[in-house]
Scaffold this motif. Structure first.
Motif, PDB file in Angstrom:
ATOM      1  N   VAL A  62      -5.823   0.782  13.207  1.00 43.89           N
ATOM      2  CA  VAL A  62      -5.103   1.405  14.322  1.00 43.89           C
ATOM      3  C   VAL A  62      -3.618   1.210  14.013  1.00 43.89           C
ATOM      4  O   VAL A  62      -3.231   0.143  13.525  1.00 43.89           O
ATOM      5  N   PRO A  63      -2.765   2.231  14.228  1.00 41.85           N
ATOM      6  CA  PRO A  63      -1.330   2.021  13.929  1.00 41.85           C
ATOM      7  C   PRO A  63      -0.811   0.776  14.655  1.00 41.85           C
ATOM      8  O   PRO A  63      -1.187   0.529  15.799  1.00 41.85           O
ATOM      9  N   VAL A  64       0.020   0.005  13.947  1.00 41.42           N
ATOM     10  CA  VAL A  64       0.467  -1.280  14.502  1.00 41.42           C
ATOM     11  C   VAL A  64       1.124  -1.104  15.869  1.00 41.42           C
ATOM     12  O   VAL A  64       0.911  -1.906  16.782  1.00 41.42           O
ATOM     13  N   SER A  65       1.904  -0.026  16.014  1.00 46.09           N
ATOM     14  CA  SER A  65       2.589   0.163  17.310  1.00 46.09           C
ATOM     15  C   SER A  65       1.555   0.365  18.424  1.00 46.09           C
ATOM     16  O   SER A  65       1.764  -0.056  19.557  1.00 46.09           O
ATOM     17  N   VAL A  66       0.433   0.995  18.088  1.00 41.20           N
ATOM     18  CA  VAL A  66      -0.601   1.239  19.108  1.00 41.20           C
ATOM     19  C   VAL A  66      -1.275  -0.084  19.497  1.00 41.20           C
ATOM     20  O   VAL A  66      -1.581  -0.319  20.662  1.00 41.20           O
ATOM     21  N   LEU A  67      -1.447  -0.956  18.518  1.00 39.67           N
ATOM     22  CA  LEU A  67      -2.002  -2.275  18.841  1.00 39.67           C
ATOM     23  C   LEU A  67      -1.041  -3.026  19.767  1.00 39.67           C
ATOM     24  O   LEU A  67      -1.450  -3.568  20.800  1.00 39.67           O
TER      25      LEU A  67
ATOM     26  N   ARG B 112     -10.540 -14.804  32.049  1.00 42.44           N
ATOM     27  CA  ARG B 112     -10.222 -13.470  31.546  1.00 42.44           C
ATOM     28  C   ARG B 112      -9.900 -13.613  30.065  1.00 42.44           C
ATOM     29  O   ARG B 112      -8.912 -14.252  29.702  1.00 42.44           O
ATOM     30  N   VAL B 113     -10.791 -13.072  29.238  1.00 45.97           N
ATOM     31  CA  VAL B 113     -10.714 -13.329  27.797  1.00 45.97           C
ATOM     32  C   VAL B 113     -10.419 -12.040  27.043  1.00 45.97           C
ATOM     33  O   VAL B 113     -11.122 -11.037  27.194  1.00 45.97           O
ATOM     34  N   LEU B 114      -9.366 -12.079  26.239  1.00 48.45           N
ATOM     35  CA  LEU B 114      -8.980 -10.906  25.450  1.00 48.45           C
ATOM     36  C   LEU B 114      -9.413 -11.075  24.006  1.00 48.45           C
ATOM     37  O   LEU B 114      -9.125 -12.094  23.377  1.00 48.45           O
ATOM     38  N   SER B 115     -10.113 -10.070  23.492  1.00 51.32           N
ATOM     39  CA  SER B 115     -10.460 -10.076  22.075  1.00 51.32           C
ATOM     40  C   SER B 115      -9.509  -9.142  21.343  1.00 51.32           C
ATOM     41  O   SER B 115      -9.314  -7.995  21.745  1.00 51.32           O
TER      42      SER B 115
ATOM     43  N   GLN C 234      -1.240  -1.789  23.225  1.00 48.73           N
ATOM     44  CA  GLN C 234      -2.435  -2.273  23.931  1.00 48.73           C
ATOM     45  C   GLN C 234      -2.206  -3.688  24.448  1.00 48.73           C
ATOM     46  O   GLN C 234      -2.524  -4.020  25.589  1.00 48.73           O
ATOM     47  N   LEU C 235      -1.632  -4.531  23.569  1.00 43.85           N
ATOM     48  CA  LEU C 235      -1.409  -5.928  23.959  1.00 43.85           C
ATOM     49  C   LEU C 235      -0.441  -6.015  25.142  1.00 43.85           C
ATOM     50  O   LEU C 235      -0.663  -6.765  26.097  1.00 43.85           O
ATOM     51  N   GLU C 236       0.599  -5.206  25.065  1.00 46.10           N
ATOM     52  CA  GLU C 236       1.589  -5.220  26.155  1.00 46.10           C
ATOM     53  C   GLU C 236       0.964  -4.703  27.452  1.00 46.10           C
ATOM     54  O   GLU C 236       1.220  -5.224  28.534  1.00 46.10           O
ATOM     55  N   ALA C 237       0.135  -3.665  27.337  1.00 46.05           N
ATOM     56  CA  ALA C 237      -0.489  -3.096  28.547  1.00 46.05           C
ATOM     57  C   ALA C 237      -1.347  -4.156  29.236  1.00 46.05           C
ATOM     58  O   ALA C 237      -1.346  -4.272  30.466  1.00 46.05           O
ATOM     59  N   VAL C 238      -2.047  -4.943  28.456  1.00 45.86           N
ATOM     60  CA  VAL C 238      -2.870  -5.996  29.045  1.00 45.86           C
ATOM     61  C   VAL C 238      -1.985  -7.038  29.706  1.00 45.86           C
ATOM     62  O   VAL C 238      -2.146  -7.356  30.885  1.00 45.86           O
TER      63      VAL C 238
ATOM     64  N   ILE D  37      -0.904  -8.744  11.536  1.00 39.84           N
ATOM     65  CA  ILE D  37      -0.792 -10.181  11.801  1.00 39.84           C
ATOM     66  C   ILE D  37       0.563 -10.488  12.429  1.00 39.84           C
ATOM     67  O   ILE D  37       0.672 -11.259  13.384  1.00 39.84           O
ATOM     68  N   GLU D  38       1.606  -9.820  11.915  1.00 39.29           N
ATOM     69  CA  GLU D  38       2.946 -10.071  12.464  1.00 39.29           C
ATOM     70  C   GLU D  38       3.054  -9.603  13.910  1.00 39.29           C
ATOM     71  O   GLU D  38       3.642 -10.281  14.752  1.00 39.29           O
ATOM     72  N   ALA D  39       2.439  -8.462  14.194  1.00 45.24           N
ATOM     73  CA  ALA D  39       2.497  -7.952  15.577  1.00 45.24           C
ATOM     74  C   ALA D  39       1.781  -8.911  16.530  1.00 45.24           C
ATOM     75  O   ALA D  39       2.264  -9.190  17.634  1.00 45.24           O
ATOM     76  N   VAL D  40       0.653  -9.440  16.089  1.00 45.00           N
ATOM     77  CA  VAL D  40      -0.093 -10.366  16.944  1.00 45.00           C
ATOM     78  C   VAL D  40       0.684 -11.671  17.097  1.00 45.00           C
ATOM     79  O   VAL D  40       0.761 -12.235  18.197  1.00 45.00           O
ATOM     80  N   SER D  41       1.319 -12.133  16.003  1.00 41.10           N
ATOM     81  CA  SER D  41       2.124 -13.359  16.084  1.00 41.10           C
ATOM     82  C   SER D  41       3.244 -13.183  17.105  1.00 41.10           C
ATOM     83  O   SER D  41       3.520 -14.074  17.903  1.00 41.10           O
ATOM     84  N   GLN D  42       3.864 -12.021  17.049  1.00 44.56           N
ATOM     85  CA  GLN D  42       4.971 -11.783  17.969  1.00 44.56           C
ATOM     86  C   GLN D  42       4.487 -11.777  19.423  1.00 44.56           C
ATOM     87  O   GLN D  42       5.104 -12.393  20.295  1.00 44.56           O
ATOM     88  N   TRP D  43       3.367 -11.116  19.648  1.00 44.01           N
ATOM     89  CA  TRP D  43       2.816 -11.075  21.011  1.00 44.01           C
ATOM     90  C   TRP D  43       2.468 -12.490  21.480  1.00 44.01           C
ATOM     91  O   TRP D  43       2.769 -12.875  22.613  1.00 44.01           O
ATOM     92  N   LEU D  44       1.867 -13.283  20.579  1.00 44.30           N
ATOM     93  CA  LEU D  44       1.505 -14.658  20.946  1.00 44.30           C
ATOM     94  C   LEU D  44       2.759 -15.468  21.275  1.00 44.30           C
ATOM     95  O   LEU D  44       2.752 -16.291  22.198  1.00 44.30           O
TER      96      LEU D  44
END
Ligand SMILES: Nc1ncnc2c1ncn2[C@@H]1O[C@H](COP(=O)(O)OP(=O)(O)OP(=O)(O)O)[C@@H](O)[C@H]1O
Ligand SMILES: Cc1ncc(CO)c(N)n1
Length: 527
Positions: A58-63, A8-11, A66-70, A90-97
């Protein structure tokens, strides 16, 4: 890393409405390489094969949502990160990672598009460098590699490798150094691992001549992500991903998408499987239904002979011709039989011309007969030069006796059905050989433009469109006849078609069998 058959691969990337780069390239790549693709969008990018026109983040909060929903719902086996665009993203993605790091993280540090246009804010380079620490693999092109190191763009491969090593050491991350942007014929790639002085993988191959390279970087990084999750091994994933991409570049011109740098053909390796699968899925359950749905008689015959084509594909002759491994003596033996065969085939077609119930059909078969006669003259010349003995074999006799008797003494429609496989299977084999030849070239890592294929001239004559066209016309005659023929005649036509198909198969394989008998063993191909 536990291998998983359907990862299961997320882009996490931007979009491309023309479908060749970004999210769309990622999802296509993941799908055709056996993964399950998902996407969290960072930006809507207004672009096509000619360039980027606008970027709508896309607004950062919306990104983040999306990441949290997945990750609330799905276990992510691999993530491929593409265009991020700005520091907050980049910061939002770093935090999710940091919170949900999947076992495979591939970062393609997208900064500019191939077709031109910036895809990353100027002040975001530092933030991307920090993100490197959270990745398993980073896949920069040469300008991106230079920006990440704060150096000049490498002008040669040795410098690029050196830069790759230093980036890997500085951030303790694997680096896929891509030489696609180097001038010249070679397009090298290397996988560099921190702490290892030599690349784990280094591959070279000649540049594919095409301007359709839109999205190669996105596609390659997604390919490596899904393949790493699938195989559990980085070097295997890099090698396989690169070979796959090479096939996609070789087939890119077939797509005819856009007027600029068009996309690559992601599903190139599935073309043939699909053709078969669609024929299989669309096969009517019964003959009555076939009539209702308008499936032609010849289409039914074709579907019924799928196994035979599979046997031809899996035999020794056609694959040996395609990759050039067929021994010369076996090929000459085949040609000698083909000469005898074509002389009688020409007679059989002439017989159909003599007996044709319509003027246009007489002309069609008379022309076919004349074409065959020309072909035999050329063949004869080749064989005389090669000094090959010409004595008909049992299989040749069986096939020619069958054709001559059928076209002379059976219902005319049965005769036409008997000569159809020779036209139709040869046209099919023409495309099949072409496909296998390309596949063999992909494996060898050369595009064949320079290297001489031992049977090149002969292979080219197979894919002559005029020949395929004549086959289509004979097919139309068979369909015409089957519509009005009584059931017994239709049945006889069907049997004649299948018998000729079977004889075609034996005719191909017989020279290989005889080659093996001469040499005692082996498979009739060189190793
Ligand atoms: N014409 C070509 N022939 C063979 N390989 C190519 C060609 N163009 C690109 N490649 C390969 O494609 C891969 C990606 O190449 P490249 O370095 O161009 O990435 P990129 O600039 O990130 O791509 P993009 O920005 O178009 O998505 C590399 O493996 C490179 O060798
Ligand atoms: C969205 C997106 N990501 C990456 C690239 C690089 O090709 C592109 N053109 N578009």
């Amino acid at each position: 890393m536990e291998p998983r058959r359907t990862p299961r691969v997320l882009s996490i990337a931007g979009t491309d409405p023309t479908g060749g780069a970004g999210q769309h390239a990622d999802l296509k790549t993941v799908a055709v390489l056996g993964g399950y693709g998902m996407s969290a969008i960072t930006a809507i990018v207004v672009q096509n094969t000619q360039g980027v026109e606008a970027v709508h983040p896309v607004p950062v909060s919306v990104l983040s949502e999306q990441l949290e929903a997945v990750s609330r719902d799905v276990t992510v086996d691999a993530v491929k990160i593409g265009m991020l665009g700005s520091v907050p993203v980049i910061e939002a993605v770093s935090q999710w990672l940091g919170d949900h790091r999947p076992p495979v993280v591939v970062l393609d540090p997208v900064m500019v598009a191939t077709a031109g246009g910036r895809l990353l804010d100027d002040d975001a380079e530092d933030a991307i460098r920090k993100l490197l620490e959270l990745a398993d693999l980073v896949t920069p092109n040469l300008p991106e590699l230079a920006v990440l190191l704060g150096e000049e763009v490498a002008a040669d491969w040795a410098t690029a490798l050196d830069q790759g090593h230093r980036l890997a050491e500085a951030h303790r991350v694997r680096v896929l150094v891509k030489g696609g942007h180097l001038p010249g014929e070679d397009t090298p790639d290397a996988l560099i691992e921190p702490g290892r002085p030599e690349p784990a993988v280094e591959v070279h191959a000649p540049r594919v001549e095409t301007r359709n390279t839109h999205g190669t970087g996105c596609s390659l990084s997604s390919a490596v992500a899904v393949l790493a999750a699938r195989t559990g091994e980085w070097p295997a994933a890099v090698r396989a991903g690169r070979q796959w991409l090479r096939g996609a570049l070789l087939a890119a011109d077939r797509l005819e998408v856009g007027h600029g740098n068009g996309p690559v053909h992601h599903g190139h390796h599935l073309d043939d499987l699909l053709e078969q699968a669609v024929a299989e899925w669309s096969r009517p359950e019964t003959e009555d239904e076939a009539e209702d749905t308008g499936t032609s008689f010849t289409r039914q015959l074709w579907n019924e002979s799928g196994d035979l084509r599979e046997r031809i594909r899996g035999g020794s002759f056609v694959p040996g011709l395609a990759d050039g491994s067929l021994p010369r003596e076996v090929f000459l033996d085949y040609l000698a039989q083909d000469l005898i065969y074509l002389q009688d085939y020409s007679r059989a077609l002439a017989q159909l011309a003599v007996r044709a119930p319509r003027e246009s059909w007489r002309a069609l078969f008379a022309a076919g007969s004349a074409g065959c006669a020309e072909e035999t003259a050329t063949l004869h010349k080749t064989l005389v030069e090669a000094d090959a003995p010409v004595q008909s074999t049992e299989v040749t006799d069986e096939y020619t006796d069958f054709l001559l008797a059928t076209t002379q003494s059976r219902d005319w429609a049965v005769g036409v059905a008997a000569v159809l496989p020779c036209y139709w299977l040869y046209a099919w084999i023409g495309t099949e050989l072409d496909r296998q030849r390309r596949a063999a070239q992909v494996q060898d890592g050369h595009d064949g433009s320079g290297g001489a294929h031992p049977y090149a001239a002969w292979l080219d004559s197979y894919s002559d469109p005029a020949f395929a066209e004549a086959g289509e016309r004979v097919r139309a005659v068979v369909d015409d006849l089957a519509r009005t023929a009584d059931p017994a005649t239709v049945d006889h036509m069907r049997r004649a078609f299948h018998r000729a198909c079977e004889l075609e198969f034996r005719f191909f394989e017989d020279p290989c069998l005889r080659g093996r008998a001469r040499n005692g063993s082996g498979d009739g191909r060189e190793t």
